[in-house]
Design a protein around this motif. Structure first.
Motif, PDB file in Angstrom:
ATOM      1  N   GLN A   1      59.723  81.610  24.600  1.00 20.74           N
ATOM      2  CA  GLN A   1      58.420  80.958  24.697  1.00 20.74           C
ATOM      3  C   GLN A   1      58.530  79.488  24.326  1.00 20.74           C
ATOM      4  OE1 GLN A   1      56.549  82.906  26.424  1.00 20.74           O
ATOM      5  NE2 GLN A   1      54.964  83.709  25.101  1.00 20.74           N
TER       6      GLN A   1
ATOM      7  N   LYS B   1      60.303  77.652  27.176  1.00 24.37           N
ATOM      8  CA  LYS B   1      59.407  77.518  28.334  1.00 24.37           C
ATOM      9  C   LYS B   1      58.337  76.454  28.067  1.00 24.37           C
ATOM     10  CE  LYS B   1      58.200  79.467  32.394  1.00 24.37           C
ATOM     11  NZ  LYS B   1      57.275  80.589  32.542  1.00 24.37           N
ATOM     12  N   SER B   2      57.755  76.451  26.865  1.00 22.74           N
ATOM     13  CA  SER B   2      56.746  75.439  26.525  1.00 22.74           C
ATOM     14  C   SER B   2      57.337  74.038  26.651  1.00 22.74           C
ATOM     15  CB  SER B   2      56.257  75.589  25.080  1.00 22.74           C
ATOM     16  OG  SER B   2      55.863  76.892  24.822  1.00 22.74           O
TER      17      SER B   2
ATOM     18  N   ARG C   1      59.947  73.093  28.501  1.00 25.47           N
ATOM     19  CA  ARG C   1      60.156  72.736  29.916  1.00 25.47           C
ATOM     20  C   ARG C   1      58.844  72.320  30.563  1.00 25.47           C
ATOM     21  NH1 ARG C   1      63.498  77.132  30.537  1.00 25.47           N
ATOM     22  NH2 ARG C   1      62.027  78.293  31.822  1.00 25.47           N
ATOM     23  N   GLN C   2      57.778  73.099  30.265  1.00 22.73           N
ATOM     24  CA  GLN C   2      56.478  72.782  30.853  1.00 22.73           C
ATOM     25  C   GLN C   2      55.993  71.415  30.388  1.00 22.73           C
ATOM     26  OE1 GLN C   2      55.268  74.355  33.267  1.00 22.73           O
ATOM     27  NE2 GLN C   2      55.089  76.562  33.011  1.00 22.73           N
TER      28      GLN C   2
ATOM     29  N   ILE D   1      58.060  68.534  32.010  1.00 18.25           N
ATOM     30  CA  ILE D   1      57.703  68.335  33.422  1.00 18.25           C
ATOM     31  C   ILE D   1      56.364  67.602  33.513  1.00 18.25           C
ATOM     32  CG2 ILE D   1      56.868  69.579  35.463  1.00 18.25           C
ATOM     33  CD1 ILE D   1      59.758  69.670  35.522  1.00 18.25           C
TER      34      ILE D   1
ATOM     35  N   GLN E   1      54.914  63.502  35.009  1.00 21.58           N
ATOM     36  CA  GLN E   1      53.809  63.143  35.899  1.00 21.58           C
ATOM     37  C   GLN E   1      52.883  62.112  35.258  1.00 21.58           C
ATOM     38  OE1 GLN E   1      51.919  66.938  36.596  1.00 21.58           O
ATOM     39  NE2 GLN E   1      53.859  67.901  37.138  1.00 21.58           N
TER      40      GLN E   1
ATOM     41  N   ASP F   1      43.755  66.279  28.338  1.00 15.05           N
ATOM     42  CA  ASP F   1      43.359  67.638  27.938  1.00 15.05           C
ATOM     43  C   ASP F   1      44.490  68.647  28.179  1.00 15.05           C
ATOM     44  OD1 ASP F   1      40.874  66.708  27.224  1.00 15.05           O
ATOM     45  OD2 ASP F   1      40.033  67.057  29.219  1.00 15.05           O
ATOM     46  N   THR F   2      45.161  68.476  29.311  1.00 18.30           N
ATOM     47  CA  THR F   2      46.265  69.388  29.618  1.00 18.30           C
ATOM     48  C   THR F   2      47.414  69.177  28.637  1.00 18.30           C
ATOM     49  OG1 THR F   2      45.666  68.933  31.907  1.00 18.30           O
ATOM     50  CG2 THR F   2      47.577  70.310  31.553  1.00 18.30           C
TER      51      THR F   2
ATOM     52  N   VAL G   1      46.862  70.895  25.221  1.00 19.49           N
ATOM     53  CA  VAL G   1      47.136  72.330  25.064  1.00 19.49           C
ATOM     54  C   VAL G   1      48.627  72.644  25.094  1.00 19.49           C
ATOM     55  CG1 VAL G   1      44.944  73.402  25.634  1.00 19.49           C
ATOM     56  CG2 VAL G   1      46.473  72.766  27.498  1.00 19.49           C
ATOM     57  N   TRP G   2      49.393  71.887  25.891  1.00 18.60           N
ATOM     58  CA  TRP G   2      50.847  72.123  25.851  1.00 18.60           C
ATOM     59  C   TRP G   2      51.407  71.695  24.498  1.00 18.60           C
ATOM     60  CZ3 TRP G   2      52.830  75.691  28.579  1.00 18.60           C
ATOM     61  CH2 TRP G   2      52.296  75.975  29.842  1.00 18.60           C
TER      62      TRP G   2
ATOM     63  N   GLU H   1      49.820  72.037  21.706  1.00 18.50           N
ATOM     64  CA  GLU H   1      49.507  73.158  20.809  1.00 18.50           C
ATOM     65  C   GLU H   1      50.570  74.244  20.911  1.00 18.50           C
ATOM     66  OE1 GLU H   1      45.589  74.907  20.323  1.00 18.50           O
ATOM     67  OE2 GLU H   1      44.723  73.238  21.450  1.00 18.50           O
ATOM     68  N   GLN H   2      51.022  74.503  22.157  1.00 18.06           N
ATOM     69  CA  GLN H   2      52.053  75.533  22.338  1.00 18.06           C
ATOM     70  C   GLN H   2      53.384  75.117  21.709  1.00 18.06           C
ATOM     71  OE1 GLN H   2      50.970  78.248  22.994  1.00 18.06           O
ATOM     72  NE2 GLN H   2      50.174  78.616  25.047  1.00 18.06           N
TER      73      GLN H   2
ATOM     74  N   TYR I   1      55.155  77.412  18.854  1.00 18.10           N
ATOM     75  CA  TYR I   1      56.449  78.082  19.013  1.00 18.10           C
ATOM     76  C   TYR I   1      57.584  77.349  18.299  1.00 18.10           C
ATOM     77  CZ  TYR I   1      54.090  81.323  22.025  1.00 18.10           C
ATOM     78  OH  TYR I   1      53.240  82.279  22.485  1.00 18.10           O
TER      79      TYR I   1
END
Ligand SMILES: [Zn+2]
Lengths: 191, 330
Positions: free
Chosen positions: B127, B130-131, B133-134, B137, B141, B152-153, B156-157, B159-160, B164
């Motif tokens: 997890q 993956k967080s 990598r997300q 990426i 952008q 906003d996006t 939240v990432w 927070e992840q 983790y």
């Protein structure tokens, strides 16, 4: 024909070949009946203008049902998840099909999902609670957090289905009892 | 013991054994390079005898589809089921750099033990990765100009990452305190040096990850990568008052590296009640005779599969010796 069939989900080149030969071996009428069925259904199907699930009219049968609680909305990734939850008979509100979950690796942000449409519904339909039933994986969880941060300031209760579903799994493959428990045990997404 | 010149296929056999446990290449080769050039599929069949219980693992690797795994003829739905059947402790020449090499080697070392200890650990590591990598990426952008559209996006990432990274760092810290006595014991066994070994966790986060990640946000956007978190941490090992990276001889560093691997082997035995198979891939070419012999003595009680270019040592008894040439066993 094999090329077309192999584009279907879960169908590889070999299965496509087998299906194609099967259809060619059967009486011509059988194959054409399938072709006509696809043509009729596909021609009639649109998306519901309110919840964006598949529908044959302007609004789907759930949105048209006056007995459903209209202030409770379950957010799902796709129509297949809606079908899975309906099977449990544990949910009596309405739905909102998001069209996926936040996933930068797949190029999906809020603009690629029906987030704006959800916000519009929240503002016009007097919704009290949103249950986020995206898949129980990292992207589904992140989407739930995102919606909570967006909607909680508007006075909406935002809940997430309880864990207990297999992590990393797809909602549509969860068994009915597990899914029913997950909905019943939902918890408010915390600040 | 598998003996043969380079390219004779010795390591492929270790690869196949390891793949039956972790579903990935120990050499980090891509699946397409494991499967022969002119073929689409590759199959691995492994028989395991564990406490008198037989089990079989059948894996089909495919260039086009996901791997399929059958355990005792029943299709497995999760790769972690394989770890329940069988684990291994692998020694490669690269492991000898565990002390001298980059921090990623030491992080991977801890994470490998954690993954083997429980499915919860394994999922937590996945997890986090993956967080990360997300988020990375997403950072690609974002520019300082369009930042407001993504705030906003990104929140939240973040927070992840916080969630983790914190879980993973705690898992690693707890592991270190359990692991240290094992390392000390193994180091004494192979070197006869009795000195206190101390391991400290060096975190990229000084105090509060939430605040520090927020502070680093502009830098992260400019550099398009996440500059703090569990993926930037390290461990520092001291032997007495000596820093193992800077103040030990090469021989001592290698002995300490081997102690780390042996400690991994023993902690897994103690906590999982299951004995990993030892895989030694061509390590003797890099070790002097004394260390080689000490290492062999330490693993003598366990099943070990060893590859070597030459038959190395006189002292050990080998149960079965297989000579290999051009991918064939003689
Ligand atoms: Zn509808």
């Amino acid at each position: 024909m094999i090329d077309e069939l192999s584009r279907l989900p879960g169908i590889g080149q070999k299965s496509a070949q087998r299906l194609a030969f099967y259809l060619l071996k059967r009486p011509k009428e059988d194959a054409l009946r399938l072709a006509r069925a696809i043509e009729i259904v596909r021609g009639k199907i649109t998306v519901c203008e309110r919840c964006f699930t598949l529908a044959t009219e302007q609004y789907c049968s759930i949105c048209r049902d006056p007995l459903r609680e209209s202030d409770l909305v379950c957010v799902v990734e796709g129509p297949q998840d809606l079908v899975a939850i309906e099977k449990t008979h544990a949910f009596s509100g309405l739905y909102h099909v998001l069209g996926g979950s936040l996933n930068p690796l797949d190029g999906i942000g809020p603009d690629q999902l029906r987030v704006r449409e959800l916000l519009a519904r929240v503002q016009s339909d007097s919704i009290k609670e949103i249950i986020v039933c995206t898949n129980p994986n990292l992207e589904g969880d992140t989407t739930a957090m995102y919606l909570a941060r967006l909607l909680q300031p508007l006075g909406i209760r935002v809940t997430r289905i309880a864990s207990g579903l297999p992590v990393g799994g797809d909602l549509e493959y969860a068994d009915e009892l597990t899914l029913e428990r997950a909905i019943a045990g939902r918890q408010e997404v915390v600040e | 013991m598998l003996i043969g010149p380079n390219g004779s296929g010795k390591t492929s056999i270790l690869e196949a054994i390891a793949y039956s446990s972790v579903l990935k290449s120990i050499k980090n080769d891509s699946k397409n390079s494991i499967i022969k050039n002119d073929k689409d599929l590759s199959k691995i069949k492994t028989n395991i005898i564990n406490n008198g219980r037989n089990s079989t693992i059948d894996i089909t690797l495919s260039k086009l589809n996901r791997d399929t795994v059958f355990i005792n003829d029943v299709k497995a739905s999760k790769s972690s089921q394989l770890l329940e059947e069988f684990t291994f402790t692998l020694f490669t020449p690269e492991d000898l750099n565990l002390i001298k090499g980059g921090p990623n080697l030491r992080r991977d070392y801890l994470d490998e033990i954690l993954s083997n200890l429980s499915t919860y650990n394994l999922n937590s590591i996945r997890q986090f990765e993956k967080s990360l990598r997300q988020r990375n990426i997403l950072l690609k952008q974002i520019t300082l100009k369009n930042y407001m559209n993504y705030i906003d996006t990104l929140n939240v990432w973040d927070e992840q990452i916080v969630k983790y990274s914190t879980i993973l760092v705690n898992l690693r810290k707890n592991l270190i305190s359990e692991l240290t006595p094992y390392i000390q014991k193994e180091f004494m066994r192979i070197t006869n040096i009795k000195r206190d070994i101390n391991i400290s966790y060096i975190s990229s986060v000084k105090d509060d990850i939430v605040l520090e990640l927020a502070d680093k946000r502009t830098e992260d956007i400019v550099r398009k990568t996440t500059t703090i978190g569990a993926h930037r941490d390290d461990i520092e090992i001291t032997l007495g008052s000596l820093d193992s990276r800077r103040q030990l001889s090469q021989g001592q560093q290698r002995s300490l590296a081997i102690s780390l691997k042996l400690a991994m082997h023993h902690i897994l035995i103690d906590k999982k009640n299951k004995i990993p198979v030892i895989l030694l891939d061509d390590v003797f070419s890099e070790l002097d005779e004394e260390v080689s012999n000490n290492l062999l003595e330490q693993i003598y009680d366990y099943q070990a599969i060893v590859t070597s270019a030459t038959k190395p040592l006189k002292k050990i008894s080998i149960e079965k010796e297989v000579r290999m040439l051009n991918g064939e066993c003689e």
